[in-house]
Enzyme design. Structure first.
Site, PDB file in Angstrom:
ATOM      1  N   ASN A  89       2.892  97.637  52.555  1.00 27.78           N
ATOM      2  CA  ASN A  89       4.051  98.496  52.735  1.00 27.78           C
ATOM      3  C   ASN A  89       4.503  99.078  51.403  1.00 27.78           C
ATOM      4  O   ASN A  89       3.951  98.758  50.345  1.00 27.78           O
ATOM      5  CB  ASN A  89       5.187  97.727  53.415  1.00 27.78           C
ATOM      6  CG  ASN A  89       5.939  98.582  54.408  1.00 27.78           C
ATOM      7  OD1 ASN A  89       6.165  99.767  54.185  1.00 27.78           O
ATOM      8  ND2 ASN A  89       6.347  97.976  55.511  1.00 27.78           N
ATOM      9  N   HIS A 119       3.156  85.217  29.802  1.00 26.19           N
ATOM     10  CA  HIS A 119       3.094  85.321  28.348  1.00 26.19           C
ATOM     11  C   HIS A 119       3.139  83.921  27.770  1.00 26.19           C
ATOM     12  O   HIS A 119       3.660  82.995  28.389  1.00 26.19           O
ATOM     13  CB  HIS A 119       4.273  86.155  27.823  1.00 26.19           C
ATOM     14  CG  HIS A 119       4.176  87.591  28.185  1.00 26.19           C
ATOM     15  ND1 HIS A 119       3.545  88.519  27.397  1.00 26.19           N
ATOM     16  CD2 HIS A 119       4.609  88.271  29.278  1.00 26.19           C
ATOM     17  CE1 HIS A 119       3.593  89.700  27.965  1.00 26.19           C
ATOM     18  NE2 HIS A 119       4.233  89.570  29.124  1.00 26.19           N
ATOM     19  N   ALA A 162      10.804  86.747  53.525  1.00 26.74           N
ATOM     20  CA  ALA A 162      11.320  87.809  52.661  1.00 26.74           C
ATOM     21  C   ALA A 162      12.171  87.229  51.538  1.00 26.74           C
ATOM     22  O   ALA A 162      12.921  86.276  51.742  1.00 26.74           O
ATOM     23  CB  ALA A 162      12.142  88.792  53.490  1.00 26.74           C
TER      24      ALA A 162
END
Length: 193
Positions: A89, A119, A162
């Protein structure tokens, strides 16, 4: 440095030191990928044209069942593998230097981030990149605004709710959610006949 050699070094070594030849080669590929993504995101295209342009970004042929809603961005592009009948999406961001593998019939919601780089923690070495892949097995569903972090494998048929931040592997046939994502239930408990 040729692309195949670069990908091999990135995959086998899992680390890129700032200023190194590998870093310079990665940066060159990234610049071309950003150009291709900008081109993709600033036009009006048919589904076939989108599929062809994404194939160019990732350097691999995509099947006719692939579908992508724009916009889409990738940091590197050439370390993404997408299975058959995958839907992505709009608004997704793929940081793929460490590798992103998306299994067949997977669904990826709006604004999902796949991060494959950390990092270095040492403040004087923050330019050093540590790479780990993100793997989605077959038929996974990643909900909108989820972030999948380096080294995570999402098991077959699993669902990521979600807004989740996934920091650890997700077992097959489960639903996880939250920040950090935690087990919610087994998928079989949610399936109605």
């Amino acid at each position: 440095m040729e692309l195949e050699e670069l990908l091999l070094k990135m995959t086998t070594e899992g680390i890129i030191h700032g200023g190194s030849e590998v870093n310079k080669a990665m940066t060159a590929v990234s610049a071309e990928t950003r150009r291709l993504c900008a081109q993709l995101n600033n036009g009006i295209y048919t589904d076939e044209e989108v599929r062809n342009q994404v194939s160019q970004i990732i350097g691999k042929e995509l099947d006719e069942g692939f579908s992508l809603f724009l916009p889409f961005t990738s940091d590197f592009g050439k370390n993404i593998t997408i299975g058959k009948n995958v839907f992505i999406n709009s608004g997704c961001r793929f940081q793929d230097q460490g590798g992103i593998h998306i299994g067949d019939e997977s669904l990826i919601g709006h604004n999902v981030v796949f991060a494959t780089i950390n990092h270095d923690f040492h403040p004087l070495k923050r330019g050093t990149l540590h790479l780990k892949p993100v793997v989605l097995e077959k038929r996974t569903w990643i909900g909108s605004n989820a972030t999948i972090l380096p080294g995570v494998r999402v098991g077959e048929n699993s669902v990521v709710a979600a807004g989740s931040v996934v920091t650890k592997d997700v077992a097959p046939n489960t639903i996880v959610g939250g920040n950090p994502a935690k087990f919610i239930t087994n998928l079989e408990d949610k399936i109605e006949d």
